[in-house]
Design a protein around this motif. Sequence first.
Motif, PDB file in Angstrom:
ATOM      1  N   PHE A 122      88.371  36.513  68.708  1.00 19.66           N
ATOM      2  CA  PHE A 122      87.366  37.001  69.658  1.00 19.66           C
ATOM      3  C   PHE A 122      86.532  38.114  69.034  1.00 19.66           C
ATOM      4  O   PHE A 122      85.302  38.093  69.107  1.00 19.66           O
ATOM      5  CB  PHE A 122      88.012  37.496  70.955  1.00 19.66           C
ATOM      6  CG  PHE A 122      88.598  36.401  71.789  1.00 19.66           C
ATOM      7  CD1 PHE A 122      87.791  35.466  72.417  1.00 19.66           C
ATOM      8  CD2 PHE A 122      89.964  36.311  71.955  1.00 19.66           C
ATOM      9  CE1 PHE A 122      88.328  34.452  73.188  1.00 19.66           C
ATOM     10  CE2 PHE A 122      90.512  35.308  72.726  1.00 19.66           C
ATOM     11  CZ  PHE A 122      89.706  34.369  73.343  1.00 19.66           C
ATOM     12  N   ASP A 123      87.186  39.092  68.447  1.00 16.78           N
ATOM     13  CA  ASP A 123      86.471  40.207  67.820  1.00 16.78           C
ATOM     14  C   ASP A 123      85.572  39.711  66.695  1.00 16.78           C
ATOM     15  O   ASP A 123      84.442  40.180  66.543  1.00 16.78           O
ATOM     16  CB  ASP A 123      87.454  41.249  67.279  1.00 16.78           C
ATOM     17  CG  ASP A 123      88.200  41.985  68.374  1.00 16.78           C
ATOM     18  OD1 ASP A 123      87.659  42.083  69.496  1.00 16.78           O
ATOM     19  OD2 ASP A 123      89.318  42.454  68.112  1.00 16.78           O
ATOM     20  N   SER A 124      86.070  38.776  65.922  1.00 18.05           N
ATOM     21  CA  SER A 124      85.289  38.235  64.821  1.00 18.05           C
ATOM     22  C   SER A 124      84.034  37.531  65.341  1.00 18.05           C
ATOM     23  O   SER A 124      82.939  37.705  64.785  1.00 18.05           O
ATOM     24  CB  SER A 124      86.135  37.263  64.005  1.00 18.05           C
ATOM     25  OG  SER A 124      85.368  36.699  62.976  1.00 18.05           O
ATOM     26  N   ILE A 125      84.173  36.764  66.391  1.00 18.29           N
ATOM     27  CA  ILE A 125      83.027  36.052  66.973  1.00 18.29           C
ATOM     28  C   ILE A 125      81.961  37.048  67.407  1.00 18.29           C
ATOM     29  O   ILE A 125      80.784  36.915  67.054  1.00 18.29           O
ATOM     30  CB  ILE A 125      83.466  35.162  68.155  1.00 18.29           C
ATOM     31  CG1 ILE A 125      84.306  33.990  67.655  1.00 18.29           C
ATOM     32  CG2 ILE A 125      82.244  34.668  68.943  1.00 18.29           C
ATOM     33  CD1 ILE A 125      85.020  33.223  68.757  1.00 18.29           C
ATOM     34  N   TYR A 126      82.346  38.041  68.168  1.00 15.34           N
ATOM     35  CA  TYR A 126      81.375  39.000  68.684  1.00 15.34           C
ATOM     36  C   TYR A 126      80.740  39.809  67.560  1.00 15.34           C
ATOM     37  O   TYR A 126      79.527  40.005  67.533  1.00 15.34           O
ATOM     38  CB  TYR A 126      82.016  39.914  69.724  1.00 15.34           C
ATOM     39  CG  TYR A 126      82.676  39.138  70.845  1.00 15.34           C
ATOM     40  CD1 TYR A 126      82.033  38.054  71.448  1.00 15.34           C
ATOM     41  CD2 TYR A 126      83.949  39.446  71.275  1.00 15.34           C
ATOM     42  CE1 TYR A 126      82.642  37.317  72.450  1.00 15.34           C
ATOM     43  CE2 TYR A 126      84.567  38.723  72.281  1.00 15.34           C
ATOM     44  CZ  TYR A 126      83.912  37.659  72.866  1.00 15.34           C
ATOM     45  OH  TYR A 126      84.520  36.938  73.855  1.00 15.34           O
ATOM     46  N   ARG A 127      81.534  40.251  66.625  1.00 19.05           N
ATOM     47  CA  ARG A 127      81.028  41.069  65.524  1.00 19.05           C
ATOM     48  C   ARG A 127      80.046  40.263  64.661  1.00 19.05           C
ATOM     49  O   ARG A 127      78.943  40.730  64.340  1.00 19.05           O
ATOM     50  CB  ARG A 127      82.198  41.583  64.685  1.00 19.05           C
ATOM     51  CG  ARG A 127      81.810  42.584  63.610  1.00 19.05           C
ATOM     52  CD  ARG A 127      83.005  43.126  62.829  1.00 19.05           C
ATOM     53  NE  ARG A 127      83.701  42.077  62.078  1.00 19.05           N
ATOM     54  CZ  ARG A 127      84.858  41.504  62.436  1.00 19.05           C
ATOM     55  NH1 ARG A 127      85.490  41.885  63.523  1.00 19.05           N
ATOM     56  NH2 ARG A 127      85.395  40.553  61.702  1.00 19.05           N
ATOM     57  N   GLN A 128      80.431  39.051  64.291  1.00 21.74           N
ATOM     58  CA  GLN A 128      79.586  38.257  63.403  1.00 21.74           C
ATOM     59  C   GLN A 128      78.315  37.759  64.089  1.00 21.74           C
ATOM     60  O   GLN A 128      77.251  37.734  63.469  1.00 21.74           O
ATOM     61  CB  GLN A 128      80.382  37.101  62.807  1.00 21.74           C
ATOM     62  CG  GLN A 128      81.395  37.591  61.790  1.00 21.74           C
ATOM     63  CD  GLN A 128      82.023  36.459  61.013  1.00 21.74           C
ATOM     64  OE1 GLN A 128      81.337  35.547  60.572  1.00 21.74           O
ATOM     65  NE2 GLN A 128      83.331  36.527  60.835  1.00 21.74           N
ATOM     66  N   THR A 129      78.404  37.374  65.350  1.00 16.48           N
ATOM     67  CA  THR A 129      77.185  36.903  66.023  1.00 16.48           C
ATOM     68  C   THR A 129      76.194  38.045  66.215  1.00 16.48           C
ATOM     69  O   THR A 129      74.984  37.817  66.162  1.00 16.48           O
ATOM     70  CB  THR A 129      77.480  36.215  67.376  1.00 16.48           C
ATOM     71  OG1 THR A 129      78.205  37.093  68.219  1.00 16.48           O
ATOM     72  CG2 THR A 129      78.230  34.929  67.183  1.00 16.48           C
ATOM     73  N   GLU A 130      76.690  39.244  66.411  1.00 15.47           N
ATOM     74  CA  GLU A 130      75.792  40.396  66.548  1.00 15.47           C
ATOM     75  C   GLU A 130      75.122  40.754  65.227  1.00 15.47           C
ATOM     76  O   GLU A 130      73.987  41.202  65.207  1.00 15.47           O
ATOM     77  CB  GLU A 130      76.540  41.613  67.103  1.00 15.47           C
ATOM     78  CG  GLU A 130      76.918  41.483  68.571  1.00 15.47           C
ATOM     79  CD  GLU A 130      75.702  41.321  69.488  1.00 15.47           C
ATOM     80  OE1 GLU A 130      74.737  42.090  69.347  1.00 15.47           O
ATOM     81  OE2 GLU A 130      75.729  40.413  70.328  1.00 15.47           O
ATOM     82  N   SER A 131      75.801  40.546  64.109  1.00 13.72           N
ATOM     83  CA  SER A 131      75.202  40.915  62.825  1.00 13.72           C
ATOM     84  C   SER A 131      74.395  39.780  62.193  1.00 13.72           C
ATOM     85  O   SER A 131      73.423  40.030  61.491  1.00 13.72           O
ATOM     86  CB  SER A 131      76.280  41.398  61.846  1.00 13.72           C
ATOM     87  OG  SER A 131      77.091  40.339  61.426  1.00 13.72           O
TER      88      SER A 131
END
Length: 188
Positions: free
Chosen positions: A118-127
């Motif tokens: 979950f954290d990876s999804i949010y972090r990567q989509t934002e960057s």
Amino acid sequence: MIHRCMEEFENCPVIAAIKDEEGLKKCIHSEIQIVFVLYGDICSIGDIVSQLKQAGKTVIVHLDLITGLSSREIAVTYLKSVTHADGIISTKPAVIRQAKEEGLFAIMRFFVIDSIAFDSIYRQTESVHPDMIEILPGVMPKVIRRICQNSRVPVIAGGLISDKEDIIAALNAGAVSISTTNQTVWFM
């Protein structure tokens, strides 16, 4: 290009994901508009894309799965200039960034195997800012719902979808579309 692709995804809840020549042939004769190409090599990918484009399909190539192409930025440029694919799928942030720079539709694929994902999804989509994200496996409505509620990026559910119930559950959870290699599902 990006707006046209988004409209097609919204109007086409089932995406054909093809993994071999048999799938290619069946897909060409289907009414499905969007195709994910999950096979091929540097020598054959141009012909695969060409056949699909001649059949009027929107073609998205999973760059990470094409033998002989590295998952590097130059591979995106190659796919655009040589195959004229409409977009790419990748798990690699640098590849997604390059696709965006090249004007290709960019789908970032995530495997949701634990809570860290979950954290990876949010972090990567934002960057990285992909046009869409694909979540695998796509048979987890509660997980899809959580991601859809917390993501600004439209979601595709893919992997292990085998019947109409799976499609409805994923769409009801908030996915825009589902992708599947299951040819029976293409014709439902």
